[in-house]
Design an enzyme around this catalytic site. Structure first.
Site, PDB file in Angstrom:
ATOM      1  N   PHE A 175       0.887  -1.080   0.029  1.00  0.00           N
ATOM      2  CA  PHE A 175      -0.057   0.194  -0.117  1.00  0.00           C
ATOM      3  C   PHE A 175       0.926   0.965  -0.008  1.00  0.00           C
ATOM      4  CE2 PHE A 175      -2.314   3.467   2.339  1.00  0.00           C
ATOM      5  CZ  PHE A 175      -3.435   3.579   1.309  1.00  0.00           C
ATOM      6  N   GLY A 217       2.088   8.139  -0.231  1.00  0.00           N
ATOM      7  CA  GLY A 217       2.938   9.341  -0.609  1.00  0.00           C
ATOM      8  C   GLY A 217       3.566   9.128  -1.757  1.00  0.00           C
ATOM      9  N   SER A 218       4.637   9.252  -2.012  1.00  0.00           N
ATOM     10  CA  SER A 218       5.434   9.230  -3.320  1.00  0.00           C
ATOM     11  C   SER A 218       5.274   7.817  -3.864  1.00  0.00           C
ATOM     12  CB  SER A 218       7.040   9.486  -3.140  1.00  0.00           C
ATOM     13  OG  SER A 218       7.655   8.401  -2.305  1.00  0.00           O
ATOM     14  N   GLU A 265      13.079   3.815   1.275  1.00  0.00           N
ATOM     15  CA  GLU A 265      12.357   4.154   2.309  1.00  0.00           C
ATOM     16  C   GLU A 265      13.061   4.232   3.710  1.00  0.00           C
ATOM     17  OE1 GLU A 265       9.164   5.563   2.057  1.00  0.00           O
ATOM     18  OE2 GLU A 265       9.463   5.057  -0.190  1.00  0.00           O
TER      19      GLU A 265
HETATM   20  C1  SIN Z   1       4.666   6.022   0.797  1.00  0.00           C
HETATM   21  O1  SIN Z   1       4.460   6.488  -0.259  1.00  0.00           O
HETATM   22  O2  SIN Z   1       3.815   4.911   0.783  1.00  0.00           O
HETATM   23  C2  SIN Z   1       5.666   6.101   1.800  1.00  0.00           C
HETATM   24  C3  SIN Z   1       5.896   7.628   1.765  1.00  0.00           C
HETATM   25  C4  SIN Z   1       6.872   8.037   0.833  1.00  0.00           C
HETATM   26  O3  SIN Z   1       7.586   7.202   0.189  1.00  0.00           O
HETATM   27  O4  SIN Z   1       6.381   9.363   0.074  1.00  0.00           O
END
Ligand code: SIN
Length: 191
Positions: free
Chosen positions: A24, A27-28, A99
């Site tokens: 899931f 965010g990015s 991450e």
């Molecule tokens: C995500 O996107 O699920 C985690 C946060 C990110 O990498 O911006």
């Protein structure tokens, strides 16, 4: 907890033996899928809200001048809309590196777009990680985002692309859209 979570995540082998796992993204991971996936579809998880409360030293900021990126914060009754990807476990190595600044692998239930329930994985930066920044007034968060940038680009681009992606998903997110408005107020030419 250290901000570099690569070694910890390697030990959090939550789906060993499975040929494919749902990831899931909130965010990015919604707007930048730089990894191979087998299937992709909009999804939602319950009990979490998206917040720009995590510091970014490695993507959208620097150790001297961290940016702000999203993490999930527990909130009973809340629903967070994102994108689910069906991936093979060999993709974890890439994701753990991407991450690594404070995010840990957790298991979660998710509801896929067509109503199917699935168990999968989500990366969350909890408040005990060294890069966590926590809440701040919206104007302050937007100002930090406006002045930050790092190896992955401007922090403002992260916010604007996330807001755009959430609109495409028809997702309501008052926090993200309020920050987008603040940012555009600070930078009339942005986006
Ligand atoms: C995500 O996107 O699920 C985690 C946060 C990110 O990498 O911006």
């Amino acid at each position: 907890m250290t901000a570099d979570t690569i070694a910890i995540n390697r030990r959090r082998d939550l789906f060993s033996g499975q040929r494919a796992v749902w990831l899931f993204g909130y965010g990015s991971l919604i707007f930048k899928a730089d990894f191979p996936w087998l299937q992709r579809c909009p999804a939602r998880i319950r009990g979490w809200v998206r917040r720009f409360w995590q510091g970014s030293h490695d993507h959208r900021g620097t150790p001297e001048s961290p940016g702000r990126v999203v993490t999930l914060v527990p909130r009973p009754e809340a629903v967070c809309v994102g994108m689910a990807y069906r991936i093979t476990p060999d993709v974890f190595e890439h994701l753990d590196f991407r991450e690594k600044n404070g995010y840990l692998r957790f298991t979660t239930e998710m509801q896929l777009a067509h109503g199917q329930e699935a168990q999968g994985l989500v990366y969350i930066a909890t408040e005990d990680n060294a890069a966590y920044l926590g809440p701040a007034p919206e104007q302050e968060i937007a100002a930090q985002i406006a002045r930050s940038s790092g190896p992955s680009g401007a922090n403002s681009e992260y916010l604007l692309r996330l807001a755009e992606a959430l609109r495409e998903l028809d997702a309501e997110d008052s926090h993200v859209f309020a920050l987008e408005r603040c940012l555009r107020g600070l930078q009339p030419a942005a986006g």
